[in-house]
Design an enzyme around this catalytic site. Structure first.
Site, short mmCIF file in Angstrom:
data_model
loop_
_atom_site.label_atom_id
_atom_site.label_comp_id
_atom_site.label_asym_id
_atom_site.label_seq_id
_atom_site.Cartn_x
_atom_site.Cartn_y
_atom_site.Cartn_z
N SER A 17 0.83 -1.20 0.00
CA SER A 17 0.00 0.00 0.00
C SER A 17 0.86 1.25 0.00
CB SER A 17 -0.94 0.00 1.21
OG SER A 17 -0.20 -0.09 2.42
N ALA A 75 2.98 -0.22 9.11
CA ALA A 75 2.23 0.75 9.93
C ALA A 75 1.56 1.78 9.03
CB ALA A 75 3.17 1.46 10.91
N TYR A 122 -2.31 9.27 15.50
CA TYR A 122 -1.13 8.46 15.19
C TYR A 122 -0.31 8.19 16.45
CZ TYR A 122 3.54 7.22 13.61
OH TYR A 122 4.76 6.60 13.46
N VAL A 124 12.33 15.82 5.07
CA VAL A 124 13.62 15.78 4.37
C VAL A 124 13.42 15.28 2.95
CG1 VAL A 124 15.92 14.77 4.29
CG2 VAL A 124 14.96 15.49 6.48
N ARG A 168 -0.15 22.15 10.56
CA ARG A 168 -1.25 21.20 10.41
C ARG A 168 -1.70 20.69 11.78
NH1 ARG A 168 1.95 17.60 6.08
NH2 ARG A 168 3.44 17.84 7.80
#
Length: 311
Positions: free
Chosen positions: A34, A74, A140, A184, A272
């Protein structure tokens, strides 16, 4: 040693796989692709394509019969976790539970599970030690913290030793610069292409940037540690994998400008939801427990990363 890597076609997993296969290791990979990539795979690695939350996991782990499991599969995006916390928890918590059960059933002697600096949330002071207060700011971070508890719940008292490795902000070759890749990777790829990068927040926010080669070294040191890593207490099996050094995003951008010869603008947008202002983790416990410390000079590691994106 037979090492099974979940998420082995991803960023950290593929770097680990290729390094292990240069030594005396047999490597298996489970990935649903995925976010991982087929082109990251080593031809010598055993592999199965499946979802860790699906019904075929236990049989696949038993088929490979690992001595150790490195659980890297994950959901790693903070914005995605905010948008879909149910899916985030399914993958990160119940996925960890399923891998832990399968590892124990297959007779693995050790399981290392990727955790995150996000479990701490906004710190009162840095660098953070493993026993510092946990106040995750987003789904998360909360799912990663719960996954640590689930790992201990499933494996404490079994023959499978375990540890949760709390990674700081990892960067390096094979990191995905698309979508929600690390800052990065995003900055390096866009500056290399002479495209304007986007910075969320003021630029004064700090992160503890660690090169993927150092993370691979930490995992290998933990795999080979002769003593048990699952110490007592909720933070006993937890180990920071980090440099302990804060760097601002503005400082990162300046360093990348010099390497990429990018002198254009940087678009700034509001921070965010779920982002924190400061982050740095104390790696002393890992150094004592399995003799590891980060060694890659930051500028050298950045240069290697930019070189990979310039291919």
């Amino acid at each position: 040693m037979r090492v099974l890597i979940t998420g082995g076609a991803g960023f950290i997993g593929s770097n680990l796989m290729w390094t292990l296969l240069t030594g005396d290791y047999q490597v298996g990979v489970i990935d649903d692709y995925s976010t991982g990539h087929f082109e990251n795979m080593h031809p010598a690695a055993w592999s199965r394509t499946l979802d860790i939350t699906g019904p075929d996991l236990a049989a696949a782990v038993a088929e490979f019969a690992p001595d150790a499991v490195v659980h890297l599969a994950a959901q790693t995006s903070v914005p995605v976790s905010v948008a879909d916390p149910v899916r985030d928890r399914l993958v990160n918590v119940e996925g960890t539970r399923a891998v832990a059960r399968a590892a124990a059933a297959a007779g693995a002697r050790r399981m290392l599970s990727a955790s995150s600096a996000a479990v701490y949330g906004e710190p009162e002071m840095v660098p953070l030690v493993e026993t510092a207060l946990k106040r995750p700011e987003n789904p998360y971070g909360r799912s990663k913290l719960e996954a640590e508890s689930v790992l201990a719940e499933e494996l404490r008292g079994t023959a499978t030793d375990f540890a949760s490795l709390r990674f700081a902000n990892v960067f390096g070759p094979r990191q995905d610069a698309q979508g929600e890749g690390g800052v990065v990777a995003i900055f390096a790829s866009r500056m290399q292409a002479k495209e304007t990068p986007t910075l969320y927040g003021t630029g004064a926010q700090t992160r503890d940037f660690i090169y993927v080669g150092d993370v691979v070294s930490a995992i290998m040191s933990a795999l080979d540690a002769p003593q048990a890593l699952a110490l007592e207490g909720p933070d006993g099996p937890a180990y920071n994998v980090s440099t302990g050094t804060e760097l601002t995003i503005d400082e990162l951008a300046s360093a990348l400008r010099l390497i990429t010869h990018y002198f254009g603008g940087i678009e700034k947008r509001p921070a965010r939801e779920g982002d924190i202002e400061r982050s740095a983790l104390d790696p002393a416990k890992a150094q004592v427990a399995f003799g590891w410390q980060a060694r890659a000079p930051f500028e050298t590691a950045l240069g290697r990363t930019v070189g990979w994106f310039a291919r």
